[in-house]
Write a protein that holds these residues in place. Sequence first.
Motif, short mmCIF file in Angstrom:
data_model
loop_
_atom_site.label_atom_id
_atom_site.label_comp_id
_atom_site.label_asym_id
_atom_site.label_seq_id
_atom_site.Cartn_x
_atom_site.Cartn_y
_atom_site.Cartn_z
N ILE A 185 -2.63 -11.12 0.87
CA ILE A 185 -2.41 -9.71 0.60
C ILE A 185 -3.49 -9.23 -0.36
CG2 ILE A 185 -0.80 -7.97 -0.28
CD1 ILE A 185 1.48 -9.89 0.30
N SER A 186 -4.21 -8.19 0.01
CA SER A 186 -5.24 -7.64 -0.85
C SER A 186 -5.03 -6.14 -1.01
CB SER A 186 -6.64 -7.91 -0.29
OG SER A 186 -6.80 -7.28 0.97
N ALA A 187 -5.29 -5.65 -2.22
CA ALA A 187 -5.16 -4.23 -2.52
C ALA A 187 -6.47 -3.74 -3.12
CB ALA A 187 -4.01 -3.99 -3.49
N TYR A 201 -9.93 11.94 -6.58
CA TYR A 201 -8.72 11.24 -6.21
C TYR A 201 -8.99 9.74 -6.03
CZ TYR A 201 -7.26 16.02 -5.18
OH TYR A 201 -6.99 17.37 -5.27
N LEU A 202 -7.90 8.96 -6.07
CA LEU A 202 -7.96 7.53 -5.85
C LEU A 202 -7.39 7.19 -4.49
CD1 LEU A 202 -6.80 6.12 -9.31
CD2 LEU A 202 -9.13 6.42 -8.47
N ASN A 203 -8.02 6.25 -3.82
CA ASN A 203 -7.56 5.81 -2.51
C ASN A 203 -7.20 4.32 -2.60
OD1 ASN A 203 -7.03 5.72 0.27
ND2 ASN A 203 -9.12 5.06 0.71
N SER A 204 -5.96 3.98 -2.28
CA SER A 204 -5.49 2.60 -2.34
C SER A 204 -5.21 2.10 -0.93
CB SER A 204 -4.22 2.49 -3.20
OG SER A 204 -4.50 2.82 -4.54
N THR A 205 -5.75 0.93 -0.62
CA THR A 205 -5.56 0.31 0.68
C THR A 205 -5.00 -1.09 0.50
OG1 THR A 205 -7.42 1.56 1.61
CG2 THR A 205 -6.67 -0.36 2.84
N VAL A 206 -3.90 -1.38 1.18
CA VAL A 206 -3.26 -2.69 1.12
C VAL A 206 -3.38 -3.34 2.49
CG1 VAL A 206 -1.16 -3.97 0.62
CG2 VAL A 206 -1.68 -1.88 -0.66
N LYS A 207 -3.88 -4.58 2.50
CA LYS A 207 -4.02 -5.33 3.75
C LYS A 207 -3.18 -6.60 3.70
CE LYS A 207 -8.79 -3.77 4.52
NZ LYS A 207 -10.19 -4.20 4.74
N VAL A 229 -0.71 -10.63 13.68
CA VAL A 229 -1.82 -9.70 13.53
C VAL A 229 -1.92 -9.24 12.09
CG1 VAL A 229 -1.64 -8.89 15.91
CG2 VAL A 229 -0.31 -7.74 14.12
N THR A 230 -3.12 -8.77 11.73
CA THR A 230 -3.34 -8.23 10.40
C THR A 230 -2.84 -6.79 10.34
OG1 THR A 230 -5.28 -9.61 10.09
CG2 THR A 230 -5.11 -7.68 8.67
N CYS A 231 -2.16 -6.49 9.22
CA CYS A 231 -1.59 -5.15 9.04
C CYS A 231 -2.31 -4.44 7.91
CB CYS A 231 -0.10 -5.25 8.72
SG CYS A 231 0.84 -6.22 9.91
N ASN A 232 -2.73 -3.19 8.14
CA ASN A 232 -3.40 -2.39 7.12
C ASN A 232 -2.52 -1.20 6.78
OD1 ASN A 232 -5.63 -4.06 7.26
ND2 ASN A 232 -6.61 -2.82 8.82
N CYS A 233 -2.31 -1.00 5.48
CA CYS A 233 -1.51 0.14 5.04
C CYS A 233 -2.29 0.90 3.96
CB CYS A 233 -0.17 -0.33 4.45
SG CYS A 233 0.83 -1.26 5.62
N THR A 234 -2.36 2.20 4.11
CA THR A 234 -3.07 3.03 3.14
C THR A 234 -2.10 4.02 2.49
OG1 THR A 234 -5.10 2.86 4.42
CG2 THR A 234 -4.98 4.64 2.80
N THR A 275 -2.67 -14.80 -2.56
CA THR A 275 -2.64 -15.73 -1.44
C THR A 275 -1.46 -16.69 -1.61
OG1 THR A 275 -4.11 -17.33 -2.50
CG2 THR A 275 -5.13 -15.60 -1.17
N LEU A 276 -0.84 -17.03 -0.50
CA LEU A 276 0.26 -17.99 -0.46
C LEU A 276 -0.05 -19.01 0.63
CD1 LEU A 276 3.13 -19.05 -1.08
CD2 LEU A 276 4.01 -17.30 0.50
#
Length: 307
Positions: free
Chosen positions: A267-269, A277-283, A302-307, A247-248
Motif C-alpha cells: 500500500i502506497s500513499a 490544493y493537495l492531491n492524495s493517491t493511494v495504491k 489486480v492493482t487498485c488505485n484510489c484518489t 508492505t506486508l
Amino acid sequence: MTDPTPPARPNRPSPRRPAASRRPARPLATAALGVLLLASAYAGATAVFSSRAQTLTTDLTGTLRARAAASGAQVEQVSYTRGFTHSTQVLRLTLPGSTGVSQTLLVTNDIQHGPLPALKGVGQATVTTTFRPEDPQAQAAYARAFPDRQPQVQTVIGLAGDTHSRVDVPGGTLTEQGTTVNWQALGGTVDVQGNDIRLNLSWPGLTVNDPGDGNPTTGTIGRVTLTGENRRNGPADPIGLGRVTLTLDRAALQGDGASMNLTGLNISADTTAQGKYLNSTVKYDVGTLSLPGPGALPSPCVTCNCT
C-alpha cells in the motif's frame, strides 16, 4: 734576631651558597582551575540548553498538535516540570475510535538537556518518550504485556535542531481469556532535518492462538515494513508532500475448517501539490489472496488505485 714574616696568603673568594631554585607551578592547582572553568562553562551552557529545550519542546508539541488535528486526534499538554539538567513533559493524546469511543494515551517525555545530554553525545537534548493508556484497566493489560521494559522512542536533538529518533517496542507474549498473542520486537528510525522527514520501521510480525470451544483458530502476520519521505513547506504545514509505503509479506488465518492466506500486500500513499490544493493517491497491490468458498479471488489480484 727577628722571626721571618710569613708569606701573604692569596685572597680567595668565599664560597657562595647556591641560589634557591624556583618552585615549579603546581599542576594540580592548574588542573583544578581548568576543571572549575570547564564546569562553570558546562553549567552555563546547560542552563541555556534547559531553556532552549523547553522552547524547542513547545514547538514540537505545536507541530504534533497540528499533525494530530489533521487526522482527527487531539494533543494537550498536561504538565511540564523544568529542571537544571532534566525536565519532564506529560501530554494527553486522544485518538478517535472506530466505534465512536475515543482512546486516550498519556505520553511522557523525559528530557536530558545538553550540551552533553546524558553524557551520550553533543546536542541540545535527549528525549525518551514512553506511552501508557489513561484507562486503569487498559493500563493493567499494558503492564502485563510489557512487564520488564515499556515501548519507547529515544530522540536526539542536535545543535541545529535536527532530530534522530529510534523506535523500540519489545517483543512479548500475552494471554487473555485463553487467547495467546506472541509478537516480535518492532524497531526503526525517524529522522527530521529541517522540513524533511524520513521514516523506516520494521516489524517481524505476530501469531495468535485461540483454542475456542474445540475449534481452535490461529492467525499469523509476517514481516511488516513502513517507509516514507515527506517534505513540509514550513512549521505551519502539518501534512507536507511525499510518499508513505506499507508492505506486508504474508498473513494467514485458519479456523473452523477454513483458511485465508494473503501474500505480497503493498500500500502506497502519494501526496502531491496541484496549485493551491493537495492531491492524495493511494495504491493497493496484492500478490496472492485465497479465501474460503466459491467467491475466492484469483491470484494474483489486480492493482487498485484510489484518489
